[in-house]
Write an enzyme that holds these catalytic residues in place. Structure first.
Site, PDB file in Angstrom:
ATOM      1  N   HIS A 513      -3.632   0.473   1.080  1.00 53.56           N
ATOM      2  CA  HIS A 513      -2.185   1.232   1.405  1.00 53.56           C
ATOM      3  C   HIS A 513      -1.588   0.821   0.003  1.00 53.56           C
ATOM      4  O   HIS A 513      -2.382   0.115  -1.001  1.00 53.56           O
ATOM      5  CB  HIS A 513      -1.453   0.835   2.412  1.00 53.56           C
ATOM      6  CG  HIS A 513      -1.353  -0.661   2.406  1.00 53.56           C
ATOM      7  ND1 HIS A 513       0.613  -1.530   1.886  1.00 53.56           N
ATOM      8  CD2 HIS A 513      -1.903  -1.944   3.422  1.00 53.56           C
ATOM      9  CE1 HIS A 513      -0.018  -2.425   2.257  1.00 53.56           C
ATOM     10  NE2 HIS A 513      -0.867  -2.870   2.786  1.00 53.56           N
ATOM     11  N   CYS A 532      -4.935  -6.629   5.034  1.00 55.96           N
ATOM     12  CA  CYS A 532      -4.715  -5.219   4.190  1.00 55.96           C
ATOM     13  C   CYS A 532      -5.427  -5.373   2.636  1.00 55.96           C
ATOM     14  O   CYS A 532      -4.944  -6.273   2.325  1.00 55.96           O
ATOM     15  CB  CYS A 532      -4.090  -4.852   4.567  1.00 55.96           C
ATOM     16  SG  CYS A 532      -3.681  -4.342   6.625  1.00 55.96           S
TER      17      CYS A 532
END
Length: 620
Positions: A513, A532
């Site tokens: 992301h 992440c």
């Protein structure tokens, strides 16, 4: 100034070969190109019970095929008084070379085999206590169900060559002590033919298994820290190698043979030579930073250390002076270890300088084991994230298309090792906060600033009902994953996921992301996320992943983000693989050894589990 690349390349003989490969252009290793750098982890080597793959040489393809049938013998002329030549200028007749024996592969046995009876050995013999009987059954069924190494066995003449190959296992980063060659020699000398036969075959199967990465499967690691290749049937692989015209060459060709592996193998040999010669000077990891122009007694050891691989020369001035030549060598060293090449010898540079040559050998051994893993082929379109390197590489149609820095999980919230496929791209993603993040991070921020949740776009839910955060006594809320509330952050520039998210299926709820915290990419140590992977240039990557999706080129993506915070999901049309991997040592395209910090301690756990010897010089 002579650079380390030339010195190292000249020492291990790898640089010239690699330079030739690079000069010739991209070189495919299955679907992974040589440009993958540290990430050539899909190199196919011989695999049991599988047809030989097309592409680079393996046991099934690299070895010479059986020799062709001999030509029919010419008819012998009748005896004559005529001379064999018709003129004094003709060359004398040359006798034809001796006929080459026609290779005949063994015929596999389909029925049950009584190995003790066939091979003539006592199963209760102490030397055979640890043999792998099922593997031996498969092995001898495929090699003809008869003796190979003893008596009139068809490979008896190859025993010295085969045992010599196994004895050199240390050069492959394996442990020669795993193979009882001394006992085998004694059994042969004592004419214990049946026992010697079985023990040599069992040892050969074990050796082939080790060459093909079986060792890593024996190491206990958490499931999210494991990156295992497909299991290899070493008995069948060994049997197929022995069924070729040149069995020893076939055995030597098992396992990885890609340039990345061979470069590590050469680096291992050089570093072992360095260790045998006393290693390099020890540099203390503690102490204040050293800036260009400083005088510091530690610079004497640092200069001597960097003379071995990074181009530092003997100074004409004071050895404890941080002069321009030493600054250049330190910058070179920093680049080889993934550090900012600012020439300042700070905490991280000192930590890498303090590593001994034995530390680096252990790191090389672990990464050679990683390269032995037969990992699934991700295909020509793939994302590779090397966690310790903090880098992402994207390959499009098999060609390296982009490289971008990333932020990965910190040590207490590790980014897992995994393989998957991209499913979709989310523009303007909301953030459904994981319970751990909500309890451990955001509750504290809300206690410190009662307006935090509202000012950062969070909605609080109890069950499915929204709750006014000002009505909650946050000091009484558990600061753990057992928090009774759910948090959701609205899309927008302040969203923790940024403006774009790349989804792929996995069991850990991780993804790639964007991030509003762009300043983090200026750091050289970027293990800072909650698991992440934050991407520095996510829009360039997203546009490539959406290639051939109508109306979603880069221009349309940018325009949409500029005018809207609406959440949109766009499905990719290409099959795009994802691998989050962990590689801490490799040799780059310029022949430079590269090392990275063992962020999550995985190298250490593997090294202890394998227990492979660092130094072999005294033993060989």
């Amino acid at each position: 100034m002579r650079t380390a690349g030339f010195r190292i390349a000249a020492t291990y003989g790898f640089g010239a070969a690699l330079a030739a490969v690079v000069a010739a252009g991209p070189v495919l290793v299955t679907d992974v190109r040589a440009e993958d750098g540290p990430l050539i982890l899909e190199v196919p080597h011989a695999e049991a019970n599988a047809p030989a793959p097309a592409g680079p040489p393996t046991v099934a393809t690299a070895l010479p095929p059986p020799p062709p049938a001999l030509p029919a013998t010419a008819a012998v002329p009748e005896e004559s008084d005529e001379p064999l030549t018709t003129g004094i200028d003709e060359e004398p007749a040359v006798a034809p070379p001796p006929a080459t024996p026609v290779f005949v592969a063994p015929v596999p046995v389909t029925g049950p085999l009584d190995l003790p009876a066939v091979l003539g050995f006592d199963p209760s013999h102490a030397a055979l206590a640890g043999i792998d009987r099922p593997a031996l059954q498969r092995f001898y069924a495929q090699t003809g169900g008869a003796r190979l190494w003893t008596g009139d066995g068809r490979l008896a003449a190859l025993v010295p060559a085969v045992t010599g190959l196994i004895a050199d296992a240390g050069a492959e980063g394996l442990d020669p002590a795993r193979y009882p060659l001394g006992l085998i020699a004694a059994l042969f000398a004592g004419q214990a033919d049946g026992t010697a036969e079985v023990l040599l075959s069992d040892t050969l199967i074990r050796y082939v298994a080790d060459r093909n990465g079986a060792g890593l499967a024996t190491v206990r690691l958490p499931v999210d820290m494991r990156e295992l290749g497909a299991p290899v049937d070493a008995a069948s692989l060994a049997a197929r190698a022995l069924a070729t015209p040149d069995p020893v060459a076939a055995l030597a060709a098992t396992g990885p043979q890609d340039p990345g592996y061979l470069a590590l193998k050469s680096l291992l040999a050089e570093y072992r030579d360095l260790a045998a010669a006393g290693g390099w000077p020890v540099v203390a990891a503690e102490g204040a930073k050293i800036s260009p122009g400083d005088y510091d007694s530690r610079l004497i050891a640092i200069r001597a250390r960097l003379m071995l691989a990074d181009g530092a020369g003997v100074t004409a001035g004071r050895a404890d002076h941080y002069d321009p030549a030493l600054i250049a060598a330190v910058k070179h060293f920093q680049l080889r270890h993934g550090l900012k090449d600012d020439g300042v010898i700070g905490r991280q540079t000192l930590a890498h300088l303090s590593a001994t040559v034995e530390d680096r050998i252990a790191q090389i051994l672990v990464n050679m084991e990683r390269r032995r893993q037969l990992l699934p082929d991700l295909g020509p379109n793939r994302i590779i994230v090397n966690i310790p390197e903090f880098m992402l590489r994207y390959y499009e149609d098999g060609v390296l298309a982009m490289v971008t820095p990333v932020v990965v999980g910190r040590t207490k919230r590790k980014t897992p090792l995994l393989e998957s496929r991209v499913t979709n791209i989310v523009l303007n993603p909301p953030w459904r906060v994981p319970a751990r993040n909500a309890g451990e991070d955001i509750v504290r921020k809300q206690i410190n600033d009662p307006t935090y949740l509202q000012s950062h776009g969070y909605t609080v839910y109890f069950g499915d009902e929204p709750v006014d955060p000002t009505t909650i006594d946050w000091t009484q809320v558990p600061r753990s994953r057992s928090i009774p509330y759910r948090l959701k952050q609205a899309p927008g520039n302040g969203n923790s996921l940024g403006r774009i998210k790349i989804n792929f299926k996995n069991d850990y709820a991780v993804y790639l992301h964007d991030t509003p915290d762009k300043h983090l990419f200026r750091r050289d140590m970027r293990a800072l996320s909650s698991g992440c992977v934050r991407v520095q240039d996510p829009f360039a990557l997203g546009a490539r992943l959406l290639r051939d999706v109508p109306r979603w080129d880069r221009e349309r993506i940018d325009a949409f983000i500029a005018r809207s915070t609406e959440t949109v999901y766009v499905t990719v049309v290409h099959d795009i693989g994802v691998r989050l991997t962990y590689v801490t040592a490799w040799v780059d395209e310029q022949g430079q050894p590269q090392f990275r910090e063992d962020l999550y301690g995985i190298d250490g756990r593997i090294a202890r589990g394998l227990n492979r010897p660092v130094r072999l010089a005294d033993a060989l």
